[in-house]
Design an enzyme around this catalytic site. Structure first.
Site, PDB file in Angstrom:
ATOM      1  N   HIS A 171       0.824  -1.207   0.000  1.00 52.79           N
ATOM      2  CA  HIS A 171       0.000   0.000   0.000  1.00 52.79           C
ATOM      3  C   HIS A 171       0.858   1.257   0.000  1.00 52.79           C
ATOM      4  O   HIS A 171       2.051   1.222   0.263  1.00 52.79           O
ATOM      5  CB  HIS A 171      -0.965   0.000   1.189  1.00 52.79           C
ATOM      6  N   CYS A 223       3.044  -5.227   6.545  1.00 54.40           N
ATOM      7  CA  CYS A 223       2.663  -4.752   5.215  1.00 54.40           C
ATOM      8  C   CYS A 223       3.875  -4.155   4.513  1.00 54.40           C
ATOM      9  O   CYS A 223       4.916  -3.932   5.121  1.00 54.40           O
ATOM     10  CB  CYS A 223       1.568  -3.690   5.328  1.00 54.40           C
TER      11      CYS A 223
END
Length: 179
Positions: free
Chosen positions: A139, A155
């Protein structure tokens, strides 16, 4: 009714304006770090190869060539490896902190709506294993200082400029290899 909706929109815009004035809203999408590189191992075009130790993400574009991006990865205790798939993609995604994260950081909201203050940034690429969401993402981020570091809970963070570019190139179903 239209007047109420109009006032609500004005209130939201004023809040975002106040946040921007206070330096909370990013003024840019961040740097573009992509470069075409030669890679030694042969992967199918469209495969993403993440090397956490190097803090790089390679999108294979042809035999022996990839677009390499600088990324932020999991801090100590949160790095992982394996093979997953891109299960879905979202532009300006909402963020729902997982229960484990909320247990570690009291006060996290149940939901951070899409927008310039959302920690997932401009795009989210959702990683799935066996058809199930892993809760890990590739992301964007509004915290540019974390790109290139060991800062996340597992992440993979990219500048918003880079994740917008990657998002346009990656297809749902693509293989992601994390080393």
């Amino acid at each position: 009714m239209k007047a109420i909706v109009g006032l609500a929109v004005l209130a939201i815009l004023a809040a975002v304006g106040d946040a921007a004035a206070g330096g909370l809203v990013p003024r840019s999408l961040g740097p573009t770090t992509s470069a075409v590189v030669t890679i030694e191992k042969s992967y199918a075009a469209g495969t993403i190869v993440i090397v956490s130790g190097n803090r790089t993400l390679d999108l294979v574009i042809s035999e022996g060539r990839a677009i390499r991006y600088k990324i932020g990865v999991g801090r100590d205790g949160f790095r992982w490896s394996g093979t997953v798939k891109v299960g879905r993609k979202a532009e300006w995604p909402d963020w729902r902190p997982p229960a484990e994260m909320k247990a570690r950081a009291a006060g996290l909201p149940d939901l951070v709506p899409a927008g310039p203050l959302n920690p997932l940034g401009a795009r989210g690429i959702y990683l799935y294993k066996g058809g199930t969401d892993t809760l890990y993402r590739i992301h964007g981020t509004n915290e540019q200082s974390t790109v290139g570091g060991f800062a996340s809970s597992g992440c993979f963070r990219m500048s918003n400029a880079d994740v917008i570019d990657l998002y346009a190139r990656v297809k749902v179903g693509s293989t992601v290899i994390v080393k």
